[in-house]
Design an enzyme around this catalytic site. Structure first.
Site, PDB file in Angstrom:
ATOM      1  CG  ASN A  75      -0.199   0.110   2.534  1.00 22.98           C
ATOM      2  OD1 ASN A  75       1.012   0.259   2.556  1.00 22.98           O
ATOM      3  ND2 ASN A  75      -0.920   0.035   3.634  1.00 22.98           N
ATOM      4  CE  LYS A  76       4.200   1.838   4.228  1.00 28.47           C
ATOM      5  NZ  LYS A  76       3.174   0.877   4.680  1.00 28.47           N
TER       6      LYS A  76
END
Ligand code: PLP
Length: 382
Positions: free
Chosen positions: A183-184
């Site tokens: 999710n970065k």
């Protein structure tokens, strides 16, 4: 669940697929030339002399803290308002985590004044977390670390290309650590990178990343070495070629993706301006330029209870989250490192009011409109 507006969505396309496929076809999967290329490109982009790719951000913080010599009897000061990995990695070195407060509801970032208050004779390090992608006051924290000869580690998991006073986050301390978790802002599934300007530290990080071995499998494969020595017990925190290839593609997209995140953040601010029970942090002028990893809002007085809001948004297909329950509040931290809520007044008052709204580069204006409408509807129905 099939979300209409997920909290996060990847920006992967045929370029990542082709990069991964090329590595698979090359026949060499573990740490090799592609990892080295990714390290060079990342270091250049961040403006750091050295970069060392690792298997996760967590591995990176642990490796940096260990290589800097943090260990039993030492204390490291860090915010409680962070992902638990920031604290767990300090614990894994044998050192004691000491929690400091964040500045304010409007700048929920490690407060240098409170860090100074929490210093003891055993303090050896400060771990600054650029929460939500917004840089801490690196002038104040950098000056404090220099004056007291503390190691400064930057947890940049949320903050690739964020800047403080025109200089990239990650380049202020002894080491800056990035995460490439799914999710970065830059995703490779799992992965991380440590950047440093210190040649000796970089050398030690490389050694310890792979068991403390003087030569790697690639050296032997290339016929450069038949043997190796182990000069210090290390870890297996290596990165691999498939993820490095994906990382190179993602690095090329990073600036554009960050720009789209900034547009989405600006749109949320405009959409929610007249909702008096929502307060949006990180709006005041500062020397920082954030990269909007997540979009936390503060539920002010008059807001519906947080759980009811989250349930009501879920019914409309909108995913929300909480970043974070403060680390000092987790049962094992309460037991092993008891910290009074009163010693962290801003964190303790703020944490129950935090709600994270969906944010990712491809989030559309229509989706953001639905999020804003769902928030308003929740109040109308209460
Ligand atoms: C602030 C912070 N620090 C550290 C980490 C750990 O990174 P990783 O998941 O790559 O181990 C994360 C990951 O979510 C994070 O958000």
């Amino acid at each position: 669940m099939n979300w209409d507006v997920p909290l996060f969505d990847l920006n992967f396309d045929a370029a990542e697929e082709a990069a991964a496929l090329a590595v698979i076809r090359s026949g060499w999967l573990t740490q090799g030339e592609t990892v080295a290329e990714f390290e060079r490109a990342f270091a250049e982009r961040i403006g750091s002399r050295f970069a060392c790719a690792v298997s996760s951000g967590t591995a990176g913080i642990h490796l940096a803290a260990h290589a800097l010599g943090l260990g039993p009897g030492d204390e490291a000061i860090l915010p409680s308002l962070t992902f638990v990995a920031t604290a767990n990695t300090v614990v894994q070195t044998g050192a004691t985590p000491v929690f400091a407060d964040v500045e304010s509801f409007d700048r929920p970032l490690l407060d240098a004044t409170d860090v100074e208050r929490k210093i003891t004779a055993r303090t050896r390090a400060i771990v600054a977390v650029h929460y939500a992608g917004h840089p801490c006051d690196m002038a104040a924290l950098g000056e404090l670390a220099r004056r007291r000869h503390f190691h400064l580690i930057e947890d940049c998991a949320h903050a690739p290309l964020a800047e403080w006073d025109g200089r990239k986050a990650g380049t202020f301390g002894a080491a800056g650590v990035f995460s490439f978790f799914s999710n970065k802002n830059l995703s490779t599934g799992e992965g991380g990178m440590i950047v440093t300007g210190d040649a000796a530290l970089a050398e030690r990080l490389r050694l310890l990343r792979s068991h403390g071995m003087t030569h790697q499998t690639l050296d032997r494969h290339q016929g450069h070495a038949f043997d190796y020595d182990v000069v210090e017990p290390g870890f297996n925190y290596r990165f691999d070629e498939i993820r490095a290839a994906i990382g190179l593609v993602q690095l090329g997209k990073l600036e554009g993706n960050n720009a789209r995140r900034a547009e989405c953040a600006a749109r949320y601010r405009a959409l929610l301006r007249d909702v008096e029970w929502i307060r949006i942090p990180f709006q005041a002028e500062s020397a920082g330029r954030g990269v909007h990893h997540i979009f936390p809002v503060v539920l002010a007085d008059g807001a519906p209870p947080r759980e009811r809001l989250m349930l009501s948004l879920r019914e409309r297909g909108i995913q929300t989250s909480i970043h974070y329950r403060p680390v000092h509040d987790f049962s094992c931290y309460r037991r092993r490192y008891p910290t009074d809520d009163e010693s962290l007044p801003v964190t303790s008052a703020l944490a129950p009011r935090l709600l994270t709204l969906p944010l990712y580069p491809a989030l559309t204006a229509a989706q953001q409109g639905r999020v804003a409408e769902a928030l308003r509807a929740c109040v109308r129905s209460s």
